[in-house]
Design an enzyme around this catalytic site. Structure first.
Site, mmCIF file in Angstrom:
data_model
loop_
_atom_site.group_PDB
_atom_site.id
_atom_site.type_symbol
_atom_site.label_atom_id
_atom_site.label_comp_id
_atom_site.label_asym_id
_atom_site.label_seq_id
_atom_site.Cartn_x
_atom_site.Cartn_y
_atom_site.Cartn_z
ATOM 1 C CB ALA A 67 11.105 66.869 -54.484
ATOM 2 N N GLY A 110 14.919 68.339 -51.038
ATOM 3 C CA GLY A 110 14.792 66.932 -50.654
ATOM 4 C C GLY A 110 16.144 66.221 -50.634
ATOM 5 C CD GLU A 113 13.483 68.336 -46.887
ATOM 6 O OE1 GLU A 113 13.213 68.065 -48.075
ATOM 7 O OE2 GLU A 113 12.684 68.922 -46.135
ATOM 8 C CD GLU A 133 12.987 72.760 -49.955
ATOM 9 O OE1 GLU A 133 13.740 73.655 -49.484
ATOM 10 O OE2 GLU A 133 13.131 71.551 -49.675
HETATM 11 C C1 HXC Z 1 13.710 68.574 -61.597
HETATM 12 C C2 HXC Z 1 15.834 69.360 -61.894
HETATM 13 C C3 HXC Z 1 15.947 69.677 -60.521
HETATM 14 C C4 HXC Z 1 14.833 69.376 -59.687
HETATM 15 C C5 HXC Z 1 17.772 70.238 -61.491
HETATM 16 N N1 HXC Z 1 16.991 69.733 -62.448
HETATM 17 N N2 HXC Z 1 17.160 70.217 -60.308
HETATM 18 N N3 HXC Z 1 14.725 68.824 -62.412
HETATM 19 N N4 HXC Z 1 13.750 68.823 -60.268
HETATM 20 N N5 HXC Z 1 14.860 69.590 -58.371
HETATM 21 C C6 HXC Z 1 17.294 69.581 -63.869
HETATM 22 C C7 HXC Z 1 17.243 70.918 -64.604
HETATM 23 O O1 HXC Z 1 15.912 71.230 -64.965
HETATM 24 C C8 HXC Z 1 18.103 70.634 -65.809
HETATM 25 O O2 HXC Z 1 17.334 69.881 -66.744
HETATM 26 C C9 HXC Z 1 19.168 69.694 -65.253
HETATM 27 O O3 HXC Z 1 18.627 69.152 -64.052
HETATM 28 C C10 HXC Z 1 20.456 70.426 -64.909
HETATM 29 O O4 HXC Z 1 20.126 71.526 -64.063
HETATM 30 P P1 HXC Z 1 20.601 73.037 -64.376
HETATM 31 O O5 HXC Z 1 19.683 73.936 -63.659
HETATM 32 O O6 HXC Z 1 20.736 73.246 -65.854
HETATM 33 O O7 HXC Z 1 22.043 73.026 -63.722
HETATM 34 P P2 HXC Z 1 22.808 74.236 -63.041
HETATM 35 O O8 HXC Z 1 22.702 75.476 -63.875
HETATM 36 O O9 HXC Z 1 24.183 73.697 -62.746
HETATM 37 O O10 HXC Z 1 22.046 74.548 -61.674
HETATM 38 C C11 HXC Z 1 22.041 73.551 -60.663
HETATM 39 C C12 HXC Z 1 20.997 73.891 -59.575
HETATM 40 C C13 HXC Z 1 19.613 74.131 -60.251
HETATM 41 C C14 HXC Z 1 21.419 75.162 -58.809
HETATM 42 C C15 HXC Z 1 20.969 72.723 -58.606
HETATM 43 O O11 HXC Z 1 19.339 73.012 -61.106
HETATM 44 C C16 HXC Z 1 18.483 74.235 -59.270
HETATM 45 O O12 HXC Z 1 18.284 75.283 -58.687
HETATM 46 N N6 HXC Z 1 17.708 73.159 -59.136
HETATM 47 C C17 HXC Z 1 16.520 73.163 -58.287
HETATM 48 C C18 HXC Z 1 16.899 73.091 -56.840
HETATM 49 C C19 HXC Z 1 15.656 73.119 -55.943
HETATM 50 O O13 HXC Z 1 14.895 74.081 -55.989
HETATM 51 N N7 HXC Z 1 15.475 72.063 -55.156
HETATM 52 C C20 HXC Z 1 14.297 71.960 -54.290
HETATM 53 C C21 HXC Z 1 13.183 71.257 -54.993
HETATM 54 S S1 HXC Z 1 11.716 71.164 -54.028
HETATM 55 P P3 HXC Z 1 17.326 70.270 -68.323
HETATM 56 O O14 HXC Z 1 16.360 69.287 -68.925
HETATM 57 O O15 HXC Z 1 16.917 71.690 -68.414
HETATM 58 O O16 HXC Z 1 18.758 70.047 -68.745
HETATM 59 C C22 HXC Z 1 12.022 69.964 -52.896
HETATM 60 C C23 HXC Z 1 10.916 69.703 -51.917
HETATM 61 C C24 HXC Z 1 11.186 68.472 -51.123
HETATM 62 O O17 HXC Z 1 13.023 69.354 -52.874
HETATM 63 C C25 HXC Z 1 9.930 67.941 -50.568
HETATM 64 C C26 HXC Z 1 10.069 66.526 -50.095
HETATM 65 C C27 HXC Z 1 10.166 65.470 -51.115
#
Ligand code: HXC
Length: 259
Positions: A67, A110, A113, A133
Site C-alpha cells: 500500500a 499489500g 496480499e 508492515e
Molecule cells: C510508497 C513506495 C513504496 C510504498 C516503494 N516506494 N515502496 N512508496 N509506498 N509501499 C517508493 C520509494 O519511496 C521510492 O520513491 C521508490 O518507490 C523506489 O523505492 P526505493 O526504496 O528507492 O527502492 P529500493 O531501494 O530498491 O527498495 C525497494 C523496497 C523498498 C525494499 C521495496 O522500497 C521498501 O521497503 N518499500 C516499502 C515496502 C513496504 O513496507 N510495504 C508495505 C507497505 S504497508 P522515491 O520518490 O524516493 O524514489 C502495506 C499495508 C497493506 O502494504 C494494507 C492493505 C492495503
C-alpha cells in the site's frame, strides 16, 4: 475514462485479459486510485463473456511494493475508517473469473496480499514475497495474517509477519505459496501458458470450481462438501456439461461455449 495507474489488455490472447499495474516509479505502490481502477477493470472483465482468465502483473522490478505508505502516513484511525479502503479489496474478492498473478520482483505488504487474492501465482526467480508492515509500525491489513498462514502454515507466516523477512520465489514455491518459478524472461509467458490451459475449459465449470475451492477457506468440511455438491449438480444444467461428456464419448475435443 482511461485509467492512470493500470493498463488493460482486454484480449491479450484469446479469452485471456491482462491487467498490468503501472506506477513504476513507486514500485507499483497501491494507492487508493490504483485500487479503484483495478476494481473497476476487474469487474468490467468479469462481466465480459469473452474473458475467461485474467492475468495480473506488475513489471520486472515490482509486482507491487505494498500500500502507498506516503498516502497512509498522516492518516488517523478515523480517516482510515471513513476511507473504507478495503471496499475495493472486498470487491476484488468477489471476482468470479480466475485470476493468475504473474510476479516479478517485489510483492510486499499489500502487494503480497494482492497476489494471494489471485487464484494462482506464477513467479520469476527474482520475485520476493514479504509482509514487512511490522517494520513501519503496523501489521498486514488486507488478508496477510490469514491467507499467508493458510498457504504456508503458522511457522513461516509468523516469521514473515513478525520479522518482515522477505522470502525468495524458491522458498515461496517450496512453502506452497505459489504455483511455479521460472527465469525472469519467462514469467509472463508461463502465466499466459497456464491461463490458456484454464481458458480451454468450460468457463462456467471453472467459475463454479473456483467458488467451491475458495469455500474451503471459510467453511467446515461438511458445509464445503455440501456447497461443492450443489455446484456440481448445477453444472448439469449447462450445455458445456453435455458437450464435455459427449466429446469424451465421441473421442473428440470439446468446444465449450460457457452456456
Ligand atoms: C510508497 C513506495 C513504496 C510504498 C516503494 N516506494 N515502496 N512508496 N509506498 N509501499 C517508493 C520509494 O519511496 C521510492 O520513491 C521508490 O518507490 C523506489 O523505492 P526505493 O526504496 O528507492 O527502492 P529500493 O531501494 O530498491 O527498495 C525497494 C523496497 C523498498 C525494499 C521495496 O522500497 C521498501 O521497503 N518499500 C516499502 C515496502 C513496504 O513496507 N510495504 C508495505 C507497505 S504497508 P522515491 O520518490 O524516493 O524514489 C502495506 C499495508 C497493506 O502494504 C494494507 C492493505 C492495503
Amino acid at each position: 475514462m482511461t485509467p492512470e495507474y493500470i493498463i488493460i489488455h482486454q484480449q491479450a490472447q484469446p479469452h485471456i485479459a491482462h491487467v498490468q499495474l503501472n506506477r513504476p516509479k513507486e514500485l507499483n505502490a497501491l494507492n487508493l486510485q490504483l485500487m479503484q481502477e483495478l476494481r473497476d477493470a476487474l469487474k468490467m472483465l468479469d462481466e465480459d463473456e469473452n474473458t475467461r482468465v485474467i492475468v495480473l502483473s506488475g513489471n520486472e522490478k515490482a509486482f507491487a511494493a505494498g500500500a502507498d505508505i506516503r498516502q497512509m502516513a498522516g492518516k488517523t484511525a478515523i480517516d482510515m475508517f471513513n476511507t473504507d479502503q478495503f471496499s475495493t479489496w472486498d470487491a476484488i474478492k468477489k471476482i468470479k473469473t480466475p485470476m493468475i498473478a504473474a510476479v516479478s520482483g517485489f510483492a510486499l505488504g499489500g502487494g503480497c496480499e494482492l497476489a494471494m487474492l489471485c487464484d494462482m501465482i506464477v513467479a520469476s526467480e527474482t520475485a520476493r514475497f514479504g509482509q514487512p508492515e511490522i517494520k513501519i509500525g503496523v501489521m498486514p491489513g488486507a488478508g496477510g495474517t490469514q491467507r499467508l498462514t493458510r498457504a504456508v502454515g503458522k511457522a513461516l507466516a509468523m516469521e514473515m509477519v513478525l520479522t518482515g523477512r522477505f522470502i525468495t520465489a524458491a522458498e515461496a514455491r517450496q512453502a506452497g505459496l505459489i504455483n511455479s518459478v521460472v527465469p525472469q524472461e519467462l514469467y509472463l509467458q508461463e502465466a499466459f501458458r497456464l491461463a490458456a490451459v484454464v481458458a480451454e475449459m468450460s468457463p462456467l465449470a471453472v467459475k463454479m470450481a473456483k467458488e467451491a475451492v475458495l469455500r474451503a477457506f471459510d467453511s467446515t468440511l461438511e458445509e464445503g462438501l455440501h456447497f461443492e455438491r450443489k455446484n456440481f449438480y448445477l453444472l448439469f444444467a449447462s450445455d458445456d456439461q453435455k458437450e464435455g461428456m459427449q466429446a469424451f464419448i465421441d473421442k473428440r475435443t470439446p468446444v465449450f461455449t460457457g452456456k
